[in-house]
Design an enzyme around this catalytic site. Structure first.
Site, PDB file in Angstrom:
ATOM      1  N   LYS B  93       0.833  -1.217   0.000  1.00  0.00           N
ATOM      2  CA  LYS B  93       0.000   0.000   0.000  1.00  0.00           C
ATOM      3  C   LYS B  93       0.866   1.266   0.000  1.00  0.00           C
ATOM      4  O   LYS B  93       0.621   2.185   0.772  1.00  0.00           O
ATOM      5  CB  LYS B  93      -0.940   0.013   1.223  1.00  0.00           C
ATOM      6  CG  LYS B  93      -1.662  -1.304   1.538  1.00  0.00           C
ATOM      7  CD  LYS B  93      -2.836  -1.583   0.669  1.00  0.00           C
ATOM      8  CE  LYS B  93      -3.819  -2.620   1.178  1.00  0.00           C
ATOM      9  NZ  LYS B  93      -3.340  -3.950   1.506  1.00  0.00           N
ATOM     10  N   ARG B  94       1.861   1.318  -0.885  1.00  0.00           N
ATOM     11  CA  ARG B  94       2.746   2.470  -0.940  1.00  0.00           C
ATOM     12  C   ARG B  94       2.160   3.566  -1.822  1.00  0.00           C
ATOM     13  O   ARG B  94       1.205   3.350  -2.560  1.00  0.00           O
ATOM     14  CB  ARG B  94       4.136   2.054  -1.446  1.00  0.00           C
ATOM     15  CG  ARG B  94       4.860   1.030  -0.559  1.00  0.00           C
ATOM     16  CD  ARG B  94       5.092   1.537   0.848  1.00  0.00           C
ATOM     17  NE  ARG B  94       6.072   0.720   1.561  1.00  0.00           N
ATOM     18  CZ  ARG B  94       5.805  -0.180   2.513  1.00  0.00           C
ATOM     19  NH1 ARG B  94       4.556  -0.408   2.886  1.00  0.00           N
ATOM     20  NH2 ARG B  94       6.781  -0.849   3.109  1.00  0.00           N
TER      21      ARG B  94
END
Lengths: 280, 280
Positions: B93-94
């Site tokens: 989830k960058r």
């Protein structure tokens, strides 16, 4: 670090400067590249040269993570040399479902588990309350939630507007402030979005704001202060490239100090103007 | 792994199963805890027991990052044993401003820099186009962008609705599909949001969807397939706890295989029903 301690540091140092540690092997002085851990050598020198001029350091985690295991070692060593009277901020933009956010909280806040005990972490809000609350549940730590960021793409979704004219970033401010308090929550508001500060302050008058985008990204410190400062300052203004890459020679730390000092002097003027500290 | 290669694997294995590797020291069998790297020992055994039944493995990065340097070593070793005919997904989830997302892309996609060469990465869209495009710019890699997630908090912001009745997750789908293609972009759509799949498919009929939330979180495989499957399958359905923690005894890998096999058989029925593979 508590809110009261942070405000005290701002008054003592006459500064609300945060220095970003986006340490890039392609930009640091060449003479450091032969060191065992050039990233750590660079950060340590920058910190030692500037620690009396700023109240926070903010390693940008991507710049460490991109080197895998080695990068995490540099990050850990860097965190260890950030002075305790400075807020240590892991700029990681994390956020996931509850049991996963709990793990990210351990990664950055729980020294016994991960080797890192940052004071604060930046958080992406897209996944909602159970992605944010696990960070807020950790005592004596700060969650710094993205609201209105400094980059060009910030307009894509953060200005998405509902039928009542409320923009997404405003809705995020209202929701998140109900989950946290001004003692454990801050918001990221970019300096390049000057017009946004008035609106932000309507929603969160008392919260600290972490403000990137002054300097290389084009934001103005004076404009940020005009629209964003509150009676306890309420601002941590970040500068990265203008300070840490002021020189790529052997004088890099001295030149970083000079640039940090310029910003500190400008900040002192703003703090005096707002009567947060007495004019000298 | 190309889209064509992924579809071929789905047909060969008669499965669109992704196995989540959220490996938790408190949940793995006690006899592994004396190993030098219990997380890796566990993952290796799970992968060896299930690799013919699934088309993807998805380590949840928080479960590694929480152990700092040591955790990144476990992650690297795990990535190395994911078979090349399975899509390796870093569930991280960058997302950050452009120059920082470029670093995160190196962290997960560029083995020469970071030691990790995942095929795919999950991405949080809040910061907009310059936070997503650096991932899409890397050839032969997949960006899997959060749209409608499986957690309770997903309703907080993802259903925020504009004056035309468009919800934020729909707006994200429309924006992001213009930046990428079905060859390099997927979307996360939670199985617990069954009613959302019809809407998702109106916006992105051809894109693969990564679907968490079947099993422990309560989503139904049949409902996901009814509303979410397209003519090339277009689904990677993730299961984690139901498979990897099926037993905490010495039979954990065998029991994981049994649970994966049950799901593979259910998936085969769905693939036959949709005439993606021939009924046997």
């Amino acid at each position: 670090m508590t809110r009261a301690a942070l405000i005290q540091q701002i008054k003592i140092k006459k500064s609300f400067l945060c220095i970003g540690l986006d340490t890039d092997l392609a930009k640091i002085p060449a003479h450091l590249l032969d060191d065992e851990d050039p990233i750590f050598s660079f950060n340590k020198a920058i910190i030692e040269a500037t620690e009396d001029l700023c109240v926070a350091y903010k390693p940008n985690i991507a710049f460490y993570e991109c080197y895998g295991v080695k990068g995490w070692k540099s990050l850990q060593k860097t965190w260890e040399v950030i002075p305790k009277n400075c807020l240590s901020i892991a700029d990681a933009k994390r956020g996931d479902i509850g049991n996963t956010s709990t793990r990210y909280a351990k990664a950055f806040f729980d020294e016994d588990v991960s080797g890192l005990g940052f004071d604060a972490l930046t958080i992406a809000p897209y996944m909602g309350h159970d992605s944010v609350i696990p960070f807020l549940d950790i005592p004596n730590k700060w969650s710094i939630v993205l609201a209105l960021t400094s980059n060009p793409g910030s307009r894509d979704f953060q200005n998405f507007t509902n039928a009542s004219g409320v923009e997404l970033f405003e809705y995020v401010l209202d929701k998140v402030k109900a989950w946290g308090t001004p003692e454990n929550t801050m918001f990221v508001v970019g300096a390049t979005r000057g017009e946004g500060f008035l609106s932000v302050r309507k929603h969160v008058p008392d919260y600290f704001l972490l403000v990137p985008g002054v300097g290389a990204q084009g934001g103005s410190l004076q404009e940020v202060c005009k629209y964003g400062m509150n009676k306890e300052c309420g601002l941590l203004v970040n500068s990265t490239r203008g300070i840490i890459y002021a020189s790529d020679g052997k004088d890099f730390a001295e030149r970083a100090r000079e640039e940090a000092l310029k910003l500190q002097k400008e900040m002192q003027v703003e703090l005096e103007r707002a009567e947060i500290i007495l004019a000298q």
